[in-house]
Design an enzyme around this catalytic site. Structure first.
Site, mmCIF file in Angstrom:
data_model
loop_
_atom_site.group_PDB
_atom_site.id
_atom_site.type_symbol
_atom_site.label_atom_id
_atom_site.label_comp_id
_atom_site.label_asym_id
_atom_site.label_seq_id
_atom_site.Cartn_x
_atom_site.Cartn_y
_atom_site.Cartn_z
ATOM 1 N N ARG A 102 -15.612 4.847 -3.940
ATOM 2 C CA ARG A 102 -16.740 5.788 -3.992
ATOM 3 C C ARG A 102 -17.144 6.262 -2.610
ATOM 4 N NH1 ARG A 102 -21.941 3.729 -6.972
ATOM 5 N NH2 ARG A 102 -21.378 1.654 -6.249
ATOM 6 N N ASP B 47 0.859 -1.186 0.000
ATOM 7 C CA ASP B 47 0.000 0.000 0.000
ATOM 8 C C ASP B 47 0.893 1.232 0.000
ATOM 9 O OD1 ASP B 47 -3.228 0.403 0.896
ATOM 10 O OD2 ASP B 47 -1.929 2.169 1.090
ATOM 11 N N ARG C 120 -24.573 -10.676 -5.354
ATOM 12 C CA ARG C 120 -25.610 -9.785 -4.795
ATOM 13 C C ARG C 120 -26.996 -10.209 -5.286
ATOM 14 N NH1 ARG C 120 -22.048 -4.182 -5.435
ATOM 15 N NH2 ARG C 120 -21.276 -4.238 -3.282
ATOM 16 N N HIS D 44 -19.813 -3.266 -14.998
ATOM 17 C CA HIS D 44 -19.939 -3.261 -13.537
ATOM 18 C C HIS D 44 -20.355 -1.846 -13.128
ATOM 19 C CE1 HIS D 44 -19.396 -4.172 -9.381
ATOM 20 N NE2 HIS D 44 -18.427 -3.293 -9.228
ATOM 21 N N ARG E 93 -19.092 5.205 -10.002
ATOM 22 C CA ARG E 93 -17.792 4.530 -10.158
ATOM 23 C C ARG E 93 -16.936 5.260 -11.196
ATOM 24 N NH1 ARG E 93 -21.690 0.271 -9.762
ATOM 25 N NH2 ARG E 93 -21.325 -1.131 -8.010
HETATM 26 P P1 NAI Z 1 -9.903 1.942 0.440
HETATM 27 O O1 NAI Z 1 -9.837 3.420 0.314
HETATM 28 O O2 NAI Z 1 -10.337 1.358 1.712
HETATM 29 O O3 NAI Z 1 -8.474 1.312 0.073
HETATM 30 C C1 NAI Z 1 -7.747 1.679 -1.029
HETATM 31 C C2 NAI Z 1 -6.288 1.574 -0.655
HETATM 32 O O4 NAI Z 1 -5.490 1.854 -1.806
HETATM 33 C C3 NAI Z 1 -5.860 2.585 0.431
HETATM 34 O O5 NAI Z 1 -5.332 1.906 1.537
HETATM 35 C C4 NAI Z 1 -4.818 3.465 -0.264
HETATM 36 O O6 NAI Z 1 -3.783 3.895 0.593
HETATM 37 C C5 NAI Z 1 -4.316 2.499 -1.341
HETATM 38 N N1 NAI Z 1 -3.639 3.177 -2.449
HETATM 39 C C6 NAI Z 1 -3.987 4.332 -3.083
HETATM 40 N N2 NAI Z 1 -3.108 4.599 -4.065
HETATM 41 C C7 NAI Z 1 -2.208 3.585 -4.068
HETATM 42 C C8 NAI Z 1 -1.061 3.288 -4.858
HETATM 43 N N3 NAI Z 1 -0.657 4.102 -5.836
HETATM 44 N N4 NAI Z 1 -0.371 2.167 -4.578
HETATM 45 C C9 NAI Z 1 -0.751 1.346 -3.578
HETATM 46 N N5 NAI Z 1 -1.836 1.579 -2.786
HETATM 47 C C10 NAI Z 1 -2.543 2.672 -3.040
HETATM 48 O O7 NAI Z 1 -10.827 1.429 -0.767
HETATM 49 P P2 NAI Z 1 -11.567 0.025 -0.897
HETATM 50 O O8 NAI Z 1 -12.908 0.119 -0.336
HETATM 51 O O9 NAI Z 1 -10.651 -1.045 -0.444
HETATM 52 O O10 NAI Z 1 -11.730 -0.062 -2.501
HETATM 53 C C11 NAI Z 1 -10.596 -0.197 -3.324
HETATM 54 C C12 NAI Z 1 -11.006 -0.070 -4.779
HETATM 55 O O11 NAI Z 1 -11.838 -1.183 -5.141
HETATM 56 C C13 NAI Z 1 -11.838 1.182 -5.101
HETATM 57 O O12 NAI Z 1 -11.495 1.682 -6.363
HETATM 58 C C14 NAI Z 1 -13.260 0.664 -5.109
HETATM 59 O O13 NAI Z 1 -14.119 1.459 -5.864
HETATM 60 C C15 NAI Z 1 -13.040 -0.700 -5.724
HETATM 61 N N6 NAI Z 1 -14.090 -1.669 -5.473
HETATM 62 C C16 NAI Z 1 -14.422 -2.488 -6.516
HETATM 63 C C17 NAI Z 1 -15.377 -3.452 -6.364
HETATM 64 C C18 NAI Z 1 -15.683 -4.367 -7.505
HETATM 65 O O14 NAI Z 1 -16.660 -5.106 -7.446
HETATM 66 N N7 NAI Z 1 -14.897 -4.378 -8.551
HETATM 67 C C19 NAI Z 1 -16.125 -3.581 -5.108
HETATM 68 C C20 NAI Z 1 -15.660 -2.713 -4.061
HETATM 69 C C21 NAI Z 1 -14.674 -1.776 -4.260
#
Ligand code: NAI
Length: 305
Positions: free
Chosen positions: A83, A34, A152, A176, A89
């Site tokens: 989001r 991270d 879901r 998605h 998204r």
């Molecule tokens: P979060 O904000 O809890 O975690 C994201 C992490 O990425 C943070 O810890 C941040 O420090 C890290 N980060 C940011 N830039 C970075 C980089 N350049 N290198 C390494 N780490 C970096 O977000 P969450 O809830 O874990 O979601 C993560 C992503 O997944 C989001 O884009 C979200 O929209 C997406 N998502 C996709 C889903 C799907 O079904 N495809 C479902 C849920 C979330």
């Protein structure tokens, strides 16, 4: 047994996925990366403490060094913005594209045989960027989105009918986003069509509820988005790869003529095994599905190409 899995982005989804993997899969090495070094390191230490309860021997390392993905068999990209209430998204495209490009360049150099699972949103766009930047064959670039949408859907069907999700078949697919395709013709409960079980009007309501489920969760959480459902769907995908299961799972894949679409990533039903996407399955489309896919293609090309 899989040798090494890396998760880039140890936020809500990444950390929950790491926990799930340790609970369910034999892995030699788990790398957590991270941009926030303390978050990655601290989460790694905390996850290690599950060892005494779960009994795994996995070596866990948390850092801010992308070089730690070296020689991974599977790399999961969960890094980037999520989001918040009121966002779509697609609002995340600009910033998350940059992050996905940077990570893909490293994967290409350091984990050139890996299967990459993109989770970061907007999912289909990020999957496309990963495919282009790594240049990996399309079986090794998988976008996790429609499998969550399907999970879901099955949950909502369970709540409406009481039937076990194990008696359900079918899939949600396409983009998605709230424009995902939930075609009742594709869904059966204990071999009976969805409409024959719940009726036409309820089937429509269920479709709309699935399309808005992600937004519903964000509107309650407000400052973050779903983590448990996404981590579970991603974990299932990884298990299907590691155990070479050949399960039919809808994932975002680079299309090359399938469904009349080219050079675009969208959720489609695929056989998944240790090669990643072993085969893309084409089904005969209804008029509604054709229209929905054309709409998704238009938006994709406007934003991406
Ligand atoms: P979060 O904000 O809890 O975690 C994201 C992490 O990425 C943070 O810890 C941040 O420090 C890290 N980060 C940011 N830039 C970075 C980089 N350049 N290198 C390494 N780490 C970096 O977000 P969450 O809830 O874990 O979601 C993560 C992503 O997944 C989001 O884009 C979200 O929209 C997406 N998502 C996709 C889903 C799907 O079904 N495809 C479902 C849920 C979330």
């Amino acid at each position: 047994m899989v040798n090494k899995i890396s998760i880039v982005g140890v936020g809500g989804v990444g950390a929950t996925l790491a926990f799930t993997i340790l609970n369910r899969l034999p892995v030699n090495e788990l790398a957590l990366i991270d941009i926030d070094a303390d978050l990655a390191k601290g989460s790694g230490l905390d996850l290690e403490d599950c060892r005494g309860s779960f009994g795994f021997s996995t070596k866990i390392k948390g850092s801010n060094r992308l070089s730690d993905i070296k020689n991974s068999d599977i790399v999961v990209i969960t890094a980037g913005l999520a989001r918040k209430k009121g966002m779509t998204r697609l609002d995340l495209l600009k910033i998350n594209s940059k992050i996905a490009k940077e990570i893909s360049e490293k994967i290409k150099k350091l984990a050139k045989n890996a299967i990459v699972i993109a989770v970061t949103n907007p999912l289909d766009f990020i999957t496309y960027i990963v495919a282009k930047e790594t240049g990996f064959p399309r079986n090794r670039v998988i976008g996790m989105g429609s499998s969550l949408d399907t999970s879901r859907l099955f949950n909502i069907l369970h709540n409406s009918t009481g039937a076990s999700t194990l008696s359900m078949q079918g899939f949600a697919y396409g983009p998605h986003s709230k424009d995902m395709i939930v075609e009742s013709k594709r869904i059966t409960i204990a071999t009976k069509s969805l409409e024959s079980v719940v009726g036409k009007s309820k089937a429509k309501t269920i479709e709309e509820r699935v399309q808005l489920r992600g937004a519903e969760i964000v509107s309650v959480l407000k400052k973050s988005s779903a983590r448990f459902g996404p981590a579970a769907a991603c974990s299932r995908l990884i298990e299907t790869i590691v155990y070479n299961k050949n399960e039919l799972i809808p994932v975002s894949a680079m299309l090359k003529g399938e469904y009349g679409l080219n050079n675009i990533c969208l959720g489609v039903p695929c056989f998944i095994n240790r090669k990643g996407i072993a085969k893309i399955i084409e089904v005969e489309l209804t008029k509604k599905e054709k229209t929905a896919l054309k709409k998704a293609e238009k938006l994709f090309k406007e934003c991406m190409i």
